[in-house]
Scaffold this active site. Structure first.
Site, mmCIF file in Angstrom:
data_model
loop_
_atom_site.group_PDB
_atom_site.id
_atom_site.type_symbol
_atom_site.label_atom_id
_atom_site.label_comp_id
_atom_site.label_asym_id
_atom_site.label_seq_id
_atom_site.Cartn_x
_atom_site.Cartn_y
_atom_site.Cartn_z
ATOM 1 N N ASP A 231 -7.847 -3.954 -0.015
ATOM 2 C CA ASP A 231 -8.713 -2.947 -0.937
ATOM 3 C C ASP A 231 -9.858 -2.717 -0.316
ATOM 4 O OD1 ASP A 231 -8.549 -1.776 -3.693
ATOM 5 O OD2 ASP A 231 -10.414 -2.853 -3.772
ATOM 6 N N PHE B 21 -9.854 9.461 7.723
ATOM 7 C CA PHE B 21 -9.617 9.797 6.405
ATOM 8 C C PHE B 21 -10.708 9.251 5.756
ATOM 9 C CE2 PHE B 21 -8.329 5.217 4.724
ATOM 10 C CZ PHE B 21 -8.198 4.831 5.781
ATOM 11 N N GLY B 22 -10.533 9.442 4.317
ATOM 12 C CA GLY B 22 -11.923 9.160 3.390
ATOM 13 C C GLY B 22 -13.040 9.177 3.996
ATOM 14 N N TYR B 23 -13.947 8.108 3.989
ATOM 15 C CA TYR B 23 -15.356 8.180 4.257
ATOM 16 C C TYR B 23 -15.488 8.074 5.880
ATOM 17 C CZ TYR B 23 -15.487 7.792 -0.695
ATOM 18 O OH TYR B 23 -15.414 8.112 -1.856
ATOM 19 N N THR C 295 0.852 -1.163 -0.143
ATOM 20 C CA THR C 295 0.057 0.081 -0.058
ATOM 21 C C THR C 295 0.968 1.109 0.066
ATOM 22 O OG1 THR C 295 -1.813 1.201 1.095
ATOM 23 C CG2 THR C 295 -0.050 0.171 2.341
HETATM 24 P P1 ITT Z 1 -3.601 1.382 -1.665
HETATM 25 O O1 ITT Z 1 -2.343 1.747 -2.125
HETATM 26 O O2 ITT Z 1 -3.687 0.593 -0.381
HETATM 27 O O3 ITT Z 1 -4.374 0.763 -2.678
HETATM 28 P P2 ITT Z 1 -5.964 3.335 -1.602
HETATM 29 O O4 ITT Z 1 -6.153 4.772 -1.200
HETATM 30 O O5 ITT Z 1 -5.738 3.489 -3.270
HETATM 31 O O6 ITT Z 1 -4.486 2.580 -1.263
HETATM 32 P P3 ITT Z 1 -8.291 1.652 -2.198
HETATM 33 O O7 ITT Z 1 -7.848 1.517 -3.550
HETATM 34 O O8 ITT Z 1 -8.478 0.385 -1.221
HETATM 35 O O9 ITT Z 1 -6.782 2.367 -1.233
HETATM 36 O O10 ITT Z 1 -9.269 2.635 -2.014
HETATM 37 C C1 ITT Z 1 -10.083 2.652 -0.897
HETATM 38 C C2 ITT Z 1 -10.683 4.182 -0.620
HETATM 39 O O11 ITT Z 1 -11.665 4.226 0.245
HETATM 40 C C3 ITT Z 1 -9.302 4.738 0.019
HETATM 41 O O12 ITT Z 1 -8.707 5.864 -0.658
HETATM 42 C C4 ITT Z 1 -10.048 5.531 1.054
HETATM 43 O O13 ITT Z 1 -10.218 7.082 1.049
HETATM 44 C C5 ITT Z 1 -11.270 4.997 1.302
HETATM 45 N N1 ITT Z 1 -11.100 4.174 2.751
HETATM 46 C C6 ITT Z 1 -10.552 3.062 2.822
HETATM 47 N N2 ITT Z 1 -10.581 2.478 4.083
HETATM 48 C C7 ITT Z 1 -11.149 3.392 4.762
HETATM 49 C C8 ITT Z 1 -11.604 3.581 6.261
HETATM 50 O O14 ITT Z 1 -11.006 2.675 6.931
HETATM 51 N N3 ITT Z 1 -12.122 4.658 6.561
HETATM 52 C C9 ITT Z 1 -12.965 5.544 5.643
HETATM 53 N N4 ITT Z 1 -12.333 5.644 4.531
HETATM 54 C C10 ITT Z 1 -11.819 4.360 3.916
HETATM 55 NA NA NA Z 2 -5.384 2.010 -4.605
#
Ligand code: ITT
Ligand code: NA
Length: 199
Positions: free
Chosen positions: A67, A153-155, A7
């Site tokens: 993922d 982060f993210g959602y 990652t």
């Molecule tokens: P990798 O290098 O691991 O691929 P990525 O950010 O591209 O990192 P993903 O392809 O799995 O990861 O994308 C999933 C997205 O969903 C990620 O960018 C986050 O913003 C969101 N996400 C994943 N886990 C989360 C969490 O625990 N809480 C909130 N949002 C999450």
């Molecule tokens: Na990714």
């Protein structure tokens, strides 16, 4: 022992450090010249295996990948595997969360805010043809407003897990990590790794 995680997402890495505290964690940050594969799978599991397999080939050893994403029930499980990509070129998370809320308001009758967070981990070792996947799912709902408490982060800014009144962002990392999709998948991974789970 050392465990490689395929990652480049530092927020995921920080959570992995908590869940896999008995391991020394190496990530793509330790391989600045490594080129990540495109995510072309149609499921979380396919993408996780793809990411783990590519790095396993590179290091010729065991690798874990994650993922993950969110599925909104009223949007037919969108954005799912597109959770990171769907709002492109927008990349700031408060805006992306707001866009998701807007989408629910505009495209649905606003009666169903159910959602689930999914994290699928793949464990791949090409040197012994090992491919395993571990899934964590947490049910919950999307809050009607972005709750940006500068944690998570993210959602995390809009996801309220069942059993909680507040978003992951509001509860903070320690509380989130007690019950998150990544925690559940990590637990399954640790159980699988079993006896190798000591320093
Ligand atoms: P990798 O290098 O691991 O691929 P990525 O950010 O591209 O990192 P993903 O392809 O799995 O990861 O994308 C999933 C997205 O969903 C990620 O960018 C986050 O913003 C969101 N996400 C994943 N886990 C989360 C969490 O625990 N809480 C909130 N949002 C999450
Ligand atoms: Na990714």
């Amino acid at each position: 022992p050392i465990i490689w995680i395929a990652t480049s997402n530092e927020d995921k890495v920080n959570e992995f450090k908590v869940f896999l505290s008995n391991f020394e964690i190496k990530t793509l940050k330790d391989l600045p010249d490594y080129v990540e594969p495109d995510e072309t799978g149609t499921t979380f599991a396919e993408n996780a295996v793809q990411k783990a397999q590519a790095l396993s080939e590179h290091i010729q050893g065991m690798v874990v990948a994650d993922d993950s994403g969110i599925e909104v029930e009223a949007l037919d499980n969108f954005p799912g595997i597109y959770s990171r990509r769907w709002a492109y070129p927008i990349t700031d998370w408060p805006t992306i969360n707001q866009k998701l809320i807007d989408k629910i308001n505009v495209e649905t009758d606003q009666s169903n805010w159910n959602a689930q967070m999914i994290s699928v981990m793949a464990l791949v070792d090409v040197t012994c043809d090992k491919v395993e996947t571990f899934e964590g799912i947490v049910q919950g709902k999307i809050s009607h407003q972005v709750q940006n408490h500068h944690q998570g982060f993210g959602y995390d800014l809009t996801f309220i897990p069942d059993g909680s009144e507040v978003t992951y962002s509001e509860m903070g990392p320690a509380k989130k990590n007690e019950y998150s999709s990544r925690q559940i998948a990590s637990q399954k991974l640790k159980t699988y790794l079993g006896g190798r789970n000591e320093k």
